[in-house]
Design a protein around this motif. Structure first.
Motif, PDB file in Angstrom:
ATOM      1  N   ARG A 238      -2.790   4.391 -11.369  1.00 50.76           N
ATOM      2  CA  ARG A 238      -2.235   3.446 -12.344  1.00 50.76           C
ATOM      3  C   ARG A 238      -1.729   2.173 -11.680  1.00 50.76           C
ATOM      4  N   GLY A 239      -1.956   2.044 -10.386  1.00 55.25           N
ATOM      5  CA  GLY A 239      -1.592   0.820  -9.692  1.00 55.25           C
ATOM      6  C   GLY A 239      -0.166   0.765  -9.203  1.00 55.25           C
ATOM      7  N   VAL A 240       0.517   1.905  -9.161  1.00 57.46           N
ATOM      8  CA  VAL A 240       1.900   1.947  -8.690  1.00 57.46           C
ATOM      9  C   VAL A 240       1.906   2.331  -7.212  1.00 57.46           C
ATOM     10  N   GLN A 241       2.695   1.614  -6.420  1.00 59.27           N
ATOM     11  CA  GLN A 241       2.816   1.942  -5.000  1.00 59.27           C
ATOM     12  C   GLN A 241       3.602   3.235  -4.833  1.00 59.27           C
ATOM     13  N   LEU A 242       3.096   4.107  -3.980  1.00 63.18           N
ATOM     14  CA  LEU A 242       3.742   5.391  -3.717  1.00 63.18           C
ATOM     15  C   LEU A 242       4.291   5.406  -2.296  1.00 63.18           C
ATOM     16  N   VAL A 243       5.489   5.938  -2.155  1.00 65.38           N
ATOM     17  CA  VAL A 243       6.043   6.217  -0.832  1.00 65.38           C
ATOM     18  C   VAL A 243       6.567   7.644  -0.890  1.00 65.38           C
ATOM     19  N   GLY A 244       6.013   8.521  -0.077  1.00 69.42           N
ATOM     20  CA  GLY A 244       6.388   9.926  -0.165  1.00 69.42           C
ATOM     21  C   GLY A 244       6.371  10.604   1.187  1.00 69.42           C
TER      22      GLY A 244
ATOM     23  N   GLN B 123       0.833  -1.193   0.000  1.00 70.79           N
ATOM     24  CA  GLN B 123       0.000   0.000   0.000  1.00 70.79           C
ATOM     25  C   GLN B 123       0.874   1.251   0.000  1.00 70.79           C
ATOM     26  N   SER B 124       0.304   2.343  -0.503  1.00 71.12           N
ATOM     27  CA  SER B 124       1.032   3.608  -0.550  1.00 71.12           C
ATOM     28  C   SER B 124       1.146   4.194   0.857  1.00 71.12           C
ATOM     29  N   ILE B 125       2.324   4.732   1.169  1.00 68.13           N
ATOM     30  CA  ILE B 125       2.620   5.214   2.521  1.00 68.13           C
ATOM     31  C   ILE B 125       3.069   6.667   2.442  1.00 68.13           C
TER      32      ILE B 125
ATOM     33  N   ASN C 128       7.859   5.736 -18.662  1.00 74.30           N
ATOM     34  CA  ASN C 128       9.049   5.267 -19.381  1.00 74.30           C
ATOM     35  C   ASN C 128       9.767   4.091 -18.733  1.00 74.30           C
ATOM     36  N   HIS C 129       9.645   3.913 -17.421  1.00 72.32           N
ATOM     37  CA  HIS C 129      10.539   2.974 -16.743  1.00 72.32           C
ATOM     38  C   HIS C 129       9.821   1.846 -16.004  1.00 72.32           C
ATOM     39  N   MET C 130       8.521   1.719 -16.161  1.00 75.87           N
ATOM     40  CA  MET C 130       7.745   0.596 -15.623  1.00 75.87           C
ATOM     41  C   MET C 130       8.047   0.305 -14.148  1.00 75.87           C
ATOM     42  N   PRO C 131       7.948   1.291 -13.280  1.00 77.28           N
ATOM     43  CA  PRO C 131       8.243   1.014 -11.864  1.00 77.28           C
ATOM     44  C   PRO C 131       7.068   0.323 -11.173  1.00 77.28           C
ATOM     45  N   GLU C 132       7.385  -0.418 -10.139  1.00 75.89           N
ATOM     46  CA  GLU C 132       6.353  -0.936  -9.242  1.00 75.89           C
ATOM     47  C   GLU C 132       6.171  -0.015  -8.040  1.00 75.89           C
ATOM     48  N   VAL C 133       7.218   0.757  -7.739  1.00 75.65           N
ATOM     49  CA  VAL C 133       7.178   1.683  -6.604  1.00 75.65           C
ATOM     50  C   VAL C 133       7.815   3.003  -7.034  1.00 75.65           C
ATOM     51  N   ILE C 134       7.168   4.109  -6.679  1.00 75.01           N
ATOM     52  CA  ILE C 134       7.727   5.443  -6.886  1.00 75.01           C
ATOM     53  C   ILE C 134       7.973   6.059  -5.509  1.00 75.01           C
TER      54      ILE C 134
ATOM     55  N   PHE D   4      -2.802   8.149  -0.609  1.00 75.54           N
ATOM     56  CA  PHE D   4      -2.003   7.275   0.248  1.00 75.54           C
ATOM     57  C   PHE D   4      -2.940   6.553   1.216  1.00 75.54           C
ATOM     58  N   GLU D   5      -2.883   5.216   1.223  1.00 79.05           N
ATOM     59  CA  GLU D   5      -3.755   4.452   2.118  1.00 79.05           C
ATOM     60  C   GLU D   5      -3.287   4.497   3.569  1.00 79.05           C
ATOM     61  N   ILE D   6      -1.972   4.620   3.780  1.00 79.78           N
ATOM     62  CA  ILE D   6      -1.400   4.594   5.129  1.00 79.78           C
ATOM     63  C   ILE D   6      -0.646   5.897   5.359  1.00 79.78           C
TER      64      ILE D   6
END
Length: 587
Positions: free
Chosen positions: A225-231, A124-126, A199-205, A282-284
């Motif tokens: 777009r289904g990418v996990q975010l950590v910010g 989950q995005s944090i 451009n870079h097909m990340p699973e996490v940004i 962000f879910e968390i």
């Protein structure tokens, strides 16, 4: 936890007299930053204090000496040292000349995210919140390394100020296998965020310091777009983001909603209220109170909804001791019996081998606001498995309790969707009197409620649902299913209630159901309904022949129509008054 800081490389850019003092300083390893302002004495800052490093003020030559030994200052007035995490920030005068430097020590701390390692693994995005200097970037760097090295995910870091992966084209080893994208100018950060996904097909940004509306919108686009975010974002608590119009979209955004009279009375609020506009990006959320004490909001959506309704959320408080053991307690806005006002409740520990054991936080530890009162709810302990005899006794007691409450032929454990019975229904546009009458006569395990939050289902007329989009939105937000019926008639109500309870319809209705069609109980009504019942059960259904009934008044014919509909047959009225009568057709 292991620390690496390359401190000597930072000391090498300082003027010689300042460098010599710091090299001999007993607290050198805990140095946070060195401040040099033109004409003022240089200052070294440590976690607990600050002290001057020279008796004279800083000169132009000393500032130029340091500038020549660092990299290029970008649009955000920040520079770095190649292959290090140190950050040098400049203060300029109106002419653009540098007249002050803040040389901040950058350290890679391995193991700093032990408190939230389980959350990182969820995917989950944090969002990390906290005041400057509390360690957000350090935690962000370690999260990127864990995701890339330990969880084998494709991680891309958007490094606007080269603070996460260090200065230079080669990133610092502290980020592990994660890749780093640099940003030419801070105002282009949102564009680089989108570019990374495309451009870079990340699973996490991984993003540091989300601070503009464009960056918040870019973060939402990435999350969708289904990418996990950590910010990270500046702000001590979620409340700060809710009040910040620029960043409120990170927690779902806020909108003003006008409630109807009934809904406002039910909520006991004014008609215009604030509600969350969309799912949070962000879910968390993690509020970093101190380096070893974090507050965890496992569901940002629930926290924001609670705050907007004037309730105090119920997050976790996690702390870590010198041995690396993590203690988790649940915060509560109300005191509990047996929990002291000056201490915290009991929690459980997650040690390095991930073994849970009982622990207690130090009573001397304080948290701002109501968190310092010690009013905590400990996380529920896992109950010991019951023996076979105990389980049998429990099931037997439940069975006896159900048999006392409902008829044996209607005693069921749960509704069609797993709801506990009795089923709580929120009627909307349906005759409450007819519903209560059907429930009482047929002994159905159903309770009517006026609170949609406590309802298991909504029962509404189809025409009302079509015209009331707000009802659909409220039901969707609360995950309450809507069941519709065509008309406000007894057959429709009985059929819908049976469908809700997953009950089979009888081929021939019993006498209890027939009594529902009687309004005044007059002899004329009883005779008319009995005539219709006999015609259906003895001629129309078994022989497949239409039947004409005796002439009746409009009121009685309506009752006969409803009874025929209950048998799932069709009927028409024909003839002129006072000889107008019913004709029943076979299916």
């Amino acid at each position: 936890m292991t620390k690496t800081d390359d401190l000597q490389k930072l000391l090498d850019i300082l003027p010689l007299d300042i460098k010599n003092v710091l090299e001999q300083h007993p607290q050198r390893d805990s140095l946070i930053e060195v401040v040099m302002d033109l004409g003022r004495r240089p200052e070294a800052r440590f976690p607990d204090r600050a002290e001057y490093l020279a008796e004279s003020g800083i000169s132009h030559d000393q500032i130029r000496y340091s500038i020549q030994r660092v990299g290029h200052f970008g649009g955000d007035n920040r520079a770095g040292l190649a292959q290090t995490l140190h950050r040098i920030s400049a203060i300029r005068n109106r002419a653009g000349d540098i007249i002050g430097l803040t040389c901040r020590v950058g350290r890679a701390v391995f193991g700093t995210i032990g408190m939230i390692h389980d959350l990182v693994e969820t995917g989950q995005s944090i969002l990390l919140l906290g005041r400057p200097g509390v360690g957000k970037t350090t935690a962000l760097r370690e999260i990127a390394r864990v995701l890339a090295d330990d969880l084998n995910k494709r991680v891309v870091i958007i490094d606007t100020s080269n603070e996460i992966a260090g200065d230079g084209d080669v990133p610092h080893p502290a980020i592990g296998r994660a890749r780093r994208m640099q940003v030419s100018r801070p105002e282009f950060q949102h564009q680089v965020m989108i570019e990374a996904v495309e451009n870079h097909m990340p699973e996490v940004i991984v993003i540091d310091e989300i601070g503009t509306e464009l960056e918040a919108l870019a973060a939402r686009t990435i999350a969708e777009r289904g990418v996990q975010l950590v910010g990270t974002a500046h702000g001590n608590q979620i409340e700060n983001l809710i009040k910040n119009p620029t960043l409120s979209d990170l927690v779902g955004g806020i909108q003003s909603v006008t409630l109807g009279d009934d809904e406002a009375r039910r909520r006991r609020t004014q008609k215009t209220v604030l509600e969350r506009k969309a799912p949070p990006t962000f879910e968390i959320a993690v509020e970093m109170l101190e380096r070893q004490r974090w507050t965890i909001h496992e569901s940002v959506a629930d926290t924001v909804d609670a705050l907007l309704r004037g309730r105090i959320p119920n997050p976790q408080l996690r702390t870590v001791d010198a041995d690396g053991k993590v203690t988790i307690v649940r915060q509560s806005p109300t005191p509990l019996r047996g929990v002291g006002q000056d201490g915290f409740g009991r929690g459980y520990e997650v040690g390095n081998p991930r073994q849970e054991e009982e622990s207690k936080l130090s009573p001397t530890m304080t948290v701002g606001g109501w968190r310092s009162t010690g009013r905590m709810i400990p996380l529920a302990a896992v109950p010991e498995p019951a023996t076979r005899e105990q389980e049998f006794e429990r099931l037997l007691d439940e069975s006896l309790a159900r048999s006392d409450r409902f008829n044996s032929d209607l005693a069921v454990n749960a509704g069609p969707n797993g709801e506990d019975l009795p089923l709580h229904i929120y009627p909307y546009g349906v005759s409450r009197h007819q519903l209560e009458q059907a429930i009482q006569v047929l002994s159905l395990p159903v309770v009517l409620t006026k609170d949609i939050d406590s309802a298991d289902a909504i029962l509404a007329l189809r025409s009302h649902v079509k015209n009331q989009s707000k009802l659909r939105h409220v039901a969707k937000a609360r995950h309450v299913p809507i069941h519709t019926l065509k008309s406000n008639t007894i057959p429709q109500i009985i059929r819908t209630l049976r469908r809700l309870l997953d009950m089979d319809e009888p081929v021939v209705p019993d006498e209890r159901e027939l009594s529902l069609f009687i309004q005044n109980g007059s002899e004329d009504e009883l005779d008319a309904l009995e005539e219709a019942r006999l015609a259906v059960e003895q001629i129309v259904i078994p022989k497949g022949q239409p039947v004409e009934l005796l002439p009746r008044s409009a009121k009685v014919r309506k009752m006969q129509h409803e009874l025929v509909e209950h048998y799932r047959l069709k009927s028409d009225s024909f003839g002129d008054e006072p000889n107008r009568r019913l004709r029943i057709y076979p299916a």
